[in-house]
Structures are given as structure tokens and as C-alpha cells.
Design a protein around this motif. Structure first.
Motif, short mmCIF file in Angstrom:
data_model
loop_
_atom_site.label_atom_id
_atom_site.label_comp_id
_atom_site.label_asym_id
_atom_site.label_seq_id
_atom_site.Cartn_x
_atom_site.Cartn_y
_atom_site.Cartn_z
N MET A 1 0.91 -1.24 -0.14
CA MET A 1 -0.01 0.16 0.03
C MET A 1 0.76 1.43 0.00
SD MET A 1 -3.15 -0.47 -0.51
CE MET A 1 -4.18 0.83 0.49
N GLY A 2 2.04 1.09 0.58
CA GLY A 2 3.02 2.46 1.00
C GLY A 2 3.46 2.65 -0.75
N VAL A 3 3.70 1.33 -1.41
CA VAL A 3 4.41 1.54 -2.58
C VAL A 3 3.47 1.96 -3.51
CG1 VAL A 3 5.60 0.23 -4.29
CG2 VAL A 3 5.96 -0.37 -2.04
N LEU A 4 2.43 1.66 -3.43
CA LEU A 4 1.03 2.01 -4.48
C LEU A 4 0.85 3.42 -4.23
CD1 LEU A 4 -0.85 1.19 -6.62
CD2 LEU A 4 -2.38 0.62 -4.91
N ALA A 5 0.53 3.97 -2.95
CA ALA A 5 0.64 5.37 -2.67
C ALA A 5 1.72 6.30 -3.51
CB ALA A 5 0.47 5.75 -1.33
N SER A 6 3.02 5.82 -3.20
CA SER A 6 4.11 6.55 -3.82
C SER A 6 3.95 6.38 -5.51
CB SER A 6 5.21 5.92 -3.33
OG SER A 6 5.35 5.80 -1.79
N LEU A 7 3.64 5.22 -5.98
CA LEU A 7 4.00 5.09 -7.35
C LEU A 7 2.63 6.05 -8.04
CD1 LEU A 7 4.64 1.41 -8.06
CD2 LEU A 7 6.19 3.46 -8.15
N THR A 8 1.47 6.11 -7.22
CA THR A 8 0.42 6.87 -7.99
C THR A 8 0.88 8.49 -7.92
OG1 THR A 8 -1.00 5.20 -7.05
CG2 THR A 8 -2.12 7.21 -7.53
N SER A 9 1.42 8.73 -6.73
CA SER A 9 1.89 10.08 -6.62
C SER A 9 3.18 10.38 -7.62
CB SER A 9 2.39 10.31 -5.29
OG SER A 9 2.78 11.84 -5.12
N ALA A 10 3.94 9.20 -7.95
CA ALA A 10 4.79 9.64 -8.94
C ALA A 10 4.48 9.55 -10.49
CB ALA A 10 6.03 8.40 -8.98
N LEU A 11 3.16 9.12 -10.65
CA LEU A 11 2.71 9.12 -11.99
C LEU A 11 2.33 10.53 -12.38
CD1 LEU A 11 -0.41 6.81 -12.22
CD2 LEU A 11 1.76 6.60 -13.76
N ILE A 12 2.22 11.46 -11.44
CA ILE A 12 2.00 13.00 -11.79
C ILE A 12 3.30 13.58 -12.51
CG2 ILE A 12 1.48 15.14 -10.67
CD1 ILE A 12 0.65 13.63 -7.99
N ALA A 13 4.35 12.93 -11.95
CA ALA A 13 5.72 13.55 -12.62
C ALA A 13 5.54 13.22 -14.06
CB ALA A 13 6.88 13.13 -12.07
N PHE A 14 5.02 12.24 -14.36
CA PHE A 14 5.20 11.59 -15.68
C PHE A 14 4.10 12.01 -16.71
CE2 PHE A 14 7.96 8.81 -13.23
CZ PHE A 14 8.99 8.96 -14.08
N ASN A 15 2.90 12.58 -15.91
CA ASN A 15 1.59 13.20 -16.63
C ASN A 15 1.28 14.59 -15.93
OD1 ASN A 15 0.60 10.21 -18.14
ND2 ASN A 15 1.47 9.84 -16.14
N PRO A 16 2.27 15.51 -16.21
CA PRO A 16 2.13 16.47 -15.52
C PRO A 16 1.02 17.66 -15.93
CG PRO A 16 3.87 16.57 -17.01
CD PRO A 16 3.27 15.34 -17.17
N SER A 17 0.37 17.39 -16.99
CA SER A 17 -0.81 18.38 -17.32
C SER A 17 -1.97 18.37 -16.47
CB SER A 17 -1.14 17.96 -18.93
OG SER A 17 -2.00 16.88 -18.83
N SER A 18 -2.22 19.44 -15.92
CA SER A 18 -3.13 19.74 -14.89
C SER A 18 -4.50 19.61 -15.87
CB SER A 18 -3.29 20.92 -14.31
OG SER A 18 -3.23 21.71 -14.96
N VAL A 19 -5.72 19.05 -14.88
CA VAL A 19 -6.79 18.75 -15.61
C VAL A 19 -7.53 19.97 -15.68
CG1 VAL A 19 -9.06 17.39 -15.41
CG2 VAL A 19 -6.84 16.46 -14.73
N ASP A 20 -8.10 20.40 -16.73
CA ASP A 20 -9.12 21.52 -16.68
C ASP A 20 -10.29 20.90 -16.62
OD1 ASP A 20 -10.66 23.76 -17.38
OD2 ASP A 20 -10.00 23.80 -19.45
N VAL A 21 -10.92 21.15 -15.37
CA VAL A 21 -12.17 20.72 -14.80
C VAL A 21 -13.48 21.24 -15.76
CG1 VAL A 21 -11.49 19.82 -12.83
CG2 VAL A 21 -12.52 22.19 -12.82
N SER A 22 -13.27 22.38 -16.56
CA SER A 22 -14.25 22.87 -17.31
C SER A 22 -14.36 22.16 -18.44
CB SER A 22 -14.19 24.44 -17.34
OG SER A 22 -12.86 24.59 -18.09
#
Ligand code: ACO
Length: 427
Positions: A131-152
Motif C-alpha cells: 500500500m505504501g508502494v502503491l501510494a508512492s507510485l500513484t503520486s509519482a505518476l503525476i511527474a510523468f503526466n504533469p498536465s493539470s486537468v481543466d475541470v471545465s
């Protein structure tokens, strides 16, 4: 029924509007309480606090009812598959064939992660909890998919959603493969979502992958049963983190950490460990029932009790039946299942449990099925996270679309009043 609630304090009366839900739940709308009366409410653990209006999941803890978008959990577990339920939760309606095909294919298109992620995984010791590894990897995904979501933008939101639904099973499977010293792999486009997940978790480099249909059906059902549960600890965490406009992946990573705790998603692991402990101790369920009731003893009957259900958890009923079926189909006899049934029987007849309305919850039987399916105990909560993913996404999306304000509770300060600072030498 009165449309307002009146609060009397210090000789003054204040009127507050009342909100009535579609299932007639009533909430006193206290948004103006502090502004008008200078008061706040105090409710540690939010036992009586509604944090939002939501149209996703309805549950009635007294009657043991759970519905996603109005559909009974019993029907969905029996008649739908996991991705249909995910679509329903996130977008509000059951998908048509075309919508489901598109959704499935778009998720498949995203079922890979950046090769660099392997280096991050490599840095974790094998002993790390998945679970610790999964939380970290999910967070790390942001670095590889940095575009922020335009919620509109519906399109931006949709892209982020299929991305995480595609990549999350890869990360979950890799946490297990790392533990088992197996090469990191990818799935197979021709397989369904759940079978693909299973393949990624269990395929061996020197063997043709084969799986019993009963295993995939049981897994599919378990994921559906865990897919959402309104404003629980991890979901509220996802909404809270998302309310600061942190991105979807960051919010999900926080949700995974919240789910990890043994009072929440970690309970499925704790249940099996408890049942094993009882078995090793000679199988005396009565002895452990006494321990659970003893206020001096920290032991609690794991898998029993629920913040909201004060009746049988409807998911536990479905899972109990499913545990019997899958163990029968796979020809597995598990003494721990007998201990679980013994405990359940005793608890349901015991005054302490009856008076406090403590019934088996979803996790009481899920661990037994996961074990029968060959999933290691430490991965149980990861399986829960895989199931809960669409619920978290749906709740995050709803919160962002409704433009909810940032989550920021108040407090009643009970610490020291102002004190004069004392220099280090004079303390
Ligand atoms: N064993 C023994 N006694 C229990 C148990 C239990 N599992 N659960 C609650 N009680 C008792 C409490 O000691 C308390 O007794 P008291 O009134 O004499 O003080 C009373 O029942 C009420 O319990 P609370 O802890 O106040 O209930 P709360 O709603 O805060 O907690 C919770 C719910 C955390 C689920 C609790 O029942 C528990 O710890 N259960 C075991 C862990 C578990 O199975 N968690 C999974 C929840 S489901 C999920 O997250 C998917």
C-alpha cells in the motif's frame, strides 16, 4: 414538515434551512451558523456531519441498503461487470454498448506506464508494504503526466480518468511482482479488465498463463462490491485533497494512504491475521469473543462493526455466499472459513454485539476469498484500492464539477492561553 430548524443560544433564536435528500435524509444547513451566531459545531470523527450533497451512492445503515446511482448492489454484483459499474459511478448512467466499448478501449490505450517508473519501484525494499508502494507510485505518476486537468473541459477530465484506470492496475500488479521477485510485465489487450489485472499479477515467465473463470468472476464481484461507499475516510480524503485543486492522481494517492489503516481498508488483512491467530491458538472462538468484549483488552473483533451499518452489511451477505461458491468451485477447504463462521454465529447471538449493532462488515469474508484466489495477505488492501478507484474518481469529479469550496474544518482551541516566552537558560 418545517423547512427550517431553530437554534436557541444565549437567549437568541437562529433559523437554519433544512435540506431534504431524495431518500428523505434531512440535513440542517449550518453554512451561516458562524457568521450569524458566532458558533461552530463540534463533531470529532464527523459522525453527524454531512460534508456534501452527493448523487453517487446511497446507503441506509439501519436497513442494510446500498445503491450506486440508484441501482441495488445485489443487482450490480450479479448482472454487471466492473467496468460497467465504474462507468455508472463516474458518469451517472449505465453505459450503452458503444459507450462501454469506447471506455474499455480508451482504458486499454492507457494501460502502460513510463519506463522510468520502474526505477522508482526498484528503489523500494522488498519488505515495503504494497500500500505504501502503491501510494508512492500513484503520486509519482503525476511527474510523468504533469498536465493539470481543466475541470471545465469534459474531454480533459475523461482523459485523466481513463489514464488512471489504465495505469493503476499495472502499478498494483507491479507492487506484487516486486515482492515476488518476478519480472515487471504488461497485460494483454485481448483480455477483459479484471482478467488482465489477474494476468499481470500472477503470470510466470516460464508458464502459459491460465486462469479458472470462477476466479475472475469472484474477483470482478469483489471489485464491484468495493467500488464506492459514499463519504468514508478515504473518499473524504480524496475530496478534501481535491478541494485544494490538487490534481486527480495526487488526490487518489492520499486516498490510498487513508485506506491503508486497519480501521478502514486495512481491516481485510487484519481479519485474516486475526483468524490465523485464533486457529494457531487452538480455534477457541469463545475465548476471543471474551477478549473483544473486555474493555481492558485492546483486542477488537476485526471485520465486525461499521460506522454506518447498524444492520448486516449487504456486501457481507453477497461475499459470504460468494466465498462458499468459489471455495466449492476451486475445491478448497479452508479451516479459517470455519472459524469465521463460528465467530459470526457467536457474535450474532451475543448480547454485547447485538446491543451495539455490531454485524460482520464487507471485510470479514473478503480476505477468505482473496486467500482462496492465491492473493497474498499484504495485497488485500491493494485489491480494495483497485475496487474503490472508480468511486474515488466519481467523488472527485462530482466535487470539482460542483465547484465545492476548499475543505477546511474549524476547531475549539483548548490549549494554553497567551504565555510569556522564557529564554532557553531559564526554563
Ligand atoms: N469488536 C469489539 N467491540 C467493538 C467493535 C469490534 N470490532 N467495533 C465496535 N465495538 C464497540 C466499541 O468498543 C464501542 O463500545 P462502547 O459503546 O461500549 O464504548 C461500540 O462498539 C461502538 O464502537 P465505535 O468504535 O464507537 O464505533 P465507530 O463507528 O467509531 O467505529 C469501526 C466503527 C471503526 C469500524 C469499529 O467497529 C471497528 O474498529 N471495527 C473493527 C475494524 C473493522 O472491521 N474495520 C472495517 C470497517 S469497514 C471498511 O472500512 C471497509
Amino acid at each position: 414538515m418545517s423547512k427550517t430548524a431553530t437554534l436557541e443560544f444565549d437567549g437568541k433564536k437562529y433559523e437554519f434551512p433544512v435540506t431534504v435528500g431524495t431518500e428523505n435524509e434531512i440535513g440542517i444547513d449550518i453554512k451561516k451558523l458562524r457568521g450569524e451566531a458566532g458558533l461552530i459545531t463540534l463533531d470529532p470523527g464527523y459522525k453527524n456531519t454531512g460534508s456534501c450533497e452527493s448523487a453517487i451512492t446511497f446507503l441506509d445503515g439501519e436497513k442494510g441498503i446500498l445503491r450506486y446511482r440508484g441501482y441495488a448492489i445485489e443487482d450490480l454484483a450479479e448482472k454487471a461487470d466492473f467496468l460497467e459499474v465504474a462507468y455508472l459511478l463516474i458518469f451517472g448512467e449505465l453505459p450503452t454498448k458503444e459507450q462501454l466499448n469506447k471506455f474499455t478501449n480508451d482504458i486499454k490505450e492507457q494501460s502502460h506506464v513510463d519506463e522510468e517508473m520502474k526505477k522508482i519501484l526498484d528503489g523500494f525494499p522488498k519488505s515495503a508494504h504494497p500500500m505504501g508502494v502503491l501510494a508512492s507510485l500513484t503520486s509519482a505518476l503525476i511527474a510523468f503526466n504533469p498536465s493539470s486537468v481543466d475541470v471545465s473541459s469534459e474531454e480533459d477530465m475523461y482523459k485523466a480518468i481513463v489514464k488512471i484506470l489504465g495505469k493503476f492496475p499495472v502499478l498494483a500488479a507491479w507492487t506484487l511482482r516486486k515482492k515476488n521477485s518476478l519480472p515487471l510485465n504488461y497485460g494483454d489487450e485481448d483480455l477483459g479488465y479484471v482478467e488482465n489485472l489477474h494476468k499481470m499479477m500472477f503470470e510466470k515467465p516460464n508458464k502459459t498463463y491460465k486462469v479458472d473463470k470462477a476466479v475472475i468472476d469472484a474477483l470482478d464481484k469483489l471489485l464491484i462490491l468495493h467500488a464506492d461507499h459514499e463519504q468514508n475516510c478515504s473518499t473524504s480524503t480524496v475530496r478534501m485533497v481535491g478541494s485544494s485543486h490538487a490534481g486527480l492522481f495526487a488526490s487518489l494517492s492520499a486516498g490510498i494512504s487513508a485506506l491503508w489503516g486497519p480501521l478502514h481498508g486495512g481491516a481485510n488483512q487484519a481479519v485474516i491475521e486475526m483468524l490465523e491467530r485464533i486457529k494457531e491458538d487452538g480455534g477457541d472462538t469463545h475465548k476471543f469473543m471474551q477478549k473483544a468484549k473486555d474493555k481492558e483488552d485492546p483486542f477488537r473483533l476485526m471485520g465486525f462493526g461499521h460506522r454506518v451499518y447498524k444492520n448486516f452489511d449487504p456486501r457481507a451477505k453477497i461475499i459470504k455466499k460468494s466465498a462458499d461458491e468459489v471455495l466449492g468451485q476451486l475445491g478448497i477447504e479452508d479451516p479459517v472459513l470455519d472459524i469465521a463462521k463460528g465467530l459470526e454465529k457467536e457474535a450474532l447471538e451475543d448480547d454485547y454485539f447485538v446491543k451495539r449493532k455490531l454485524y460482520p462488515n464487507v471485510d470479514f469474508y473478503s480476505g477468505i476469498i482473496y486467500r482462496a484466489l492465491g492473493i497474498p495477505v499484504e495485497m488485500f488492501t491493494v485489491m480494495f484500492a483497485l475496487g474503490r478507484l472508480p468511486g474515488w474518481i466519481a467523488q472527485w469529479r462530482e466535487m470539482r464539477l460542483k465547484k465545492e469550496p476548499i475543505g477546511r474544518p474549524r476547531q475549539i482551541y483548548v490549549g494554553e492561553n497567551h504565555r510569556e516566552f522564557k529564554a532557553l537558560g531559564s526554563r
